[in-house]
Scaffold this active site. Structure first.
Site, PDB file in Angstrom:
ATOM      1  CG  ASP A  41      49.227  50.745  41.263  1.00 54.13           C
ATOM      2  OD1 ASP A  41      48.651  51.294  40.318  1.00 54.13           O
ATOM      3  OD2 ASP A  41      48.684  49.895  41.993  1.00 54.13           O
ATOM      4  CD  GLU A 216      42.298  49.526  42.786  1.00 50.16           C
ATOM      5  OE1 GLU A 216      42.037  48.450  42.240  1.00 50.16           O
ATOM      6  OE2 GLU A 216      42.746  50.502  42.151  1.00 50.16           O
TER       7      GLU A 216
HETATM    8  C1  FRU Z   1      45.738  49.953  41.382  1.00 46.80           C
HETATM    9  C2  FRU Z   1      45.743  48.444  41.227  1.00 46.80           C
HETATM   10  C3  FRU Z   1      46.042  47.792  42.559  1.00 46.80           C
HETATM   11  C4  FRU Z   1      46.624  46.463  42.140  1.00 46.80           C
HETATM   12  C5  FRU Z   1      47.392  46.830  40.888  1.00 46.80           C
HETATM   13  C6  FRU Z   1      47.409  45.749  39.845  1.00 46.80           C
HETATM   14  O1  FRU Z   1      46.019  50.656  40.233  1.00 46.80           O
HETATM   15  O2  FRU Z   1      44.520  48.010  40.711  1.00 46.80           O
HETATM   16  O3  FRU Z   1      44.933  47.682  43.406  1.00 46.80           O
HETATM   17  O4  FRU Z   1      47.450  45.897  43.126  1.00 46.80           O
HETATM   18  O5  FRU Z   1      46.780  47.982  40.370  1.00 46.80           O
HETATM   19  O6  FRU Z   1      48.252  46.081  38.799  1.00 46.80           O
END
Ligand code: FRU
Length: 497
Positions: A41, A216
């Site tokens: 992300d 998320e």
């Molecule tokens: C989304 C996610 C988020 C988390 C991150 C961990 O892709 O699962 O929810 O903070 O990636 O790398």
């Protein structure tokens, strides 16, 4: 993997991007990738003093997910990025998961010393196997070095699925708002604070829309309706994984109101709106604190899918972001919908131009245009064809089709023969989104960048984002029509470097 075994000589002869060699045939030319190792992300997008900051979920030690930290890069134009050292690292067994960053120029947090003007505060999720909490870190030197707050965590509700805080200053109520996900409950929770440290629970939203998987990476912002500057609505963006309709991860949004306490959906609870119809658009986040002279809302997404994010056939890095996209709302007959278009800054990369006069298209029409880093705008009228469009990255036995299917009124990307697909059983496929013919025309705006395709159709109302992994030699471009003929009304293309 055939492509990984490229002869060294060819690699050495590849052109430079920002003074560094393209070390792999899938390394994009104008999209952001980490120099090496894993990325997911985008995080902490914030503008400060002429610089766009881009942080990202990063494993500094390997090319698969793990040891999550915030990688860091800056840009003065949203297009050319400079890599900086890792900003926030995993420490004491606590990983640094996704979050956001804001300018705290009034030093509301007390973490900014006397340097409020240059002070950034990051709000991130601290992750352990049993707990997810919200935490702060501050930088007083334009994001170059960061100190985690000694009083962390600032928010702990005893949950192991409580993550991805998006913080912004809400002017009308004069306080910070945190939008954060209760992932397993498929709820977005809203908190308020005057100092980024003490948070008061304001309200919850959801489950609504698409209610499978985990929720998320929320984002929340107000947008103007195109052509009606007085009309504004709020967009709540929520990502879903796993279990999205195409498999794996996807990005949905809600349009509604936000009064500083509660988000209310304008639409029926069960209406699902997808921001993107491809398989590789996830965890999008918009920039905080763009200067007052820039009224845009600009976001960027991760170009992958948790189904195969750890298997993309690239090296020495893995993970890529979309181009930054400017957002608007458009009043369509079915309601207000999110419009995305590449930021105008990308035009600064346009190199040689290619255009075609209007013509009829039947069967396949190879073009003189070739390339693996292209921007193409094409406008078609359907005519008698049942489907028509473009083929890019055409090679001896490879092609990626971008087309319009008349009977189903949808735009699609077909990557079933795009190149390497067998690294994951979930990769190959054809991905489509609804698009009516508008005033007799279908408009496509396409970005091709070595291992990616982004299609902005109908002036940005239907977007498809897909990775592809063709042979570097597959550079052909074709027009095509099936079941009859279609008219090409206009066609312009540029190489982007
Ligand atoms: C989304 C996610 C988020 C988390 C991150 C961990 O892709 O699962 O929810 O903070 O990636 O790398």
């Amino acid at each position: 993997m055939r492509l990984l075994a490229m002869p060294v000589l060819l690699v050495a002869a590849l052109p430079l991007v920002g003074g560094r060699p393209l070390d792999h045939p899938h390394r994009p030319r104008f999209h952001f990738t980490p120099e090496r190792n894993f990325m997911n992300d985008p995080n902490g997008l914030v503008y400060l003093d002429g610089e766009y900051h881009l942080f990202y979920q990063h494993n500094p030690f390997g090319d698969t997910w793990g040891h999550m930290s915030w990688g860091h890069a800056v840009s003065r134009d949203l297009v050319r990025w400079q890599h900086l050292p890792v900003a926030l690292r995993e420490e004491d067994g606590i990983m640094v998961f996704s979050g956001s960053a804001v300018q705290d120029h009034r030093n509301t947090s007390g973490l900014c010393g006397g340097k409020g003007d240059a002070c950034l505060v990051a709000v991130y999720t601290g992750h352990t196997a049993t707990r997810q909490t919200q935490n702060l870190a501050a930088s007083q030197d334009r994001g170059r070095t960061w100190t985690k707050y000694a009083g962390n965590p600032v928010l702990d509700i005893g949950s192991k699925d409580f993550r991805d805080p998006r913080v912004f200053w809400h002017q009308p109520t004069g306080r910070w708002i945190m939008v954060v996900s209760l992932a397993e409950e498929r709820k977005i929770r809203f908190y308020g604070s005057s100092d980024l440290k003490r948070w008061i629970h304001l309200s919850d939203f959801g489950p609504e829309g698409y209610t499978k998987g985990q929720w998320e990476c929320p984002d929340l912002f107000e947008l103007v309706v195109e052509g009606d500057p007085a009309r504004k609505r709020w967009v709540l963006d929520v990502d879903v994984n796993p279990g999205a309709p195409l498999g794996g991860s996807a990005d949905q949004y809600f349009v509604g109101s936000f009064d500083g306490t509660t988000f209310r959906n304008d639409n029926p609870k069960d209406l699902v709106l997808w921001a993107d119809h491809g398989k590789d658009f996830y965890a999008s986040l918009s920039w905080s604190d763009l200067p007052p002279s820039d009224p845009r809302r600009v976001w960027i997404g991760w170009m992958s899918n948790w189904q195969y994010a750890n298997q993309d056939p690239t090296s020495p890095w893995r993970g890529m972001l979309t181009v930054p996209r400017a957002l608007r709302l458009r009043a369509l007959s079915e309601g207000l919908r999110l419009i995305q278009e590449p930021v105008a800054e990308l035009r600064s990369l346009r190199g040689s131009r290619f255009s075609l006069p209007a013509r009829e298209v039947g069967g396949s029409v190879p073009l003189e245009l070739k390339g693996d880093a292209l921007e193409i705008t094409a406008e078609f009228a359907a005519g008698s064809a049942t489907s028509f469009g473009l083929t890019v990255r055409k090679g001896v036995d490879e092609e990626t089709r971008i087309g319009y299917a008349v009977p189903s009124a949808e735009v699609f990307v077909d990557r079933r023969r795009s190149g390497a697909t067998s690294f994951s059983p979930d990769f190959s496929g054809r991905h489509a989104g609804a698009l009516p013919v508008e005033a007799g025309r279908v408009r496509l705006h396409v970005l091709v960048d070595r291992s990616s395709i982004e299609v902005f159709a109908g002036g940005g109302r239907t977007v498809i984002t897909d990775r592809i992994f063709p042979d570097p030699a597959s550079q052909g471009v074709e027009l095509w029509a099936e079941g009859g003929s279609a008219s090409l009304v206009s066609f312009e293309a540029w190489s982007l470097d």
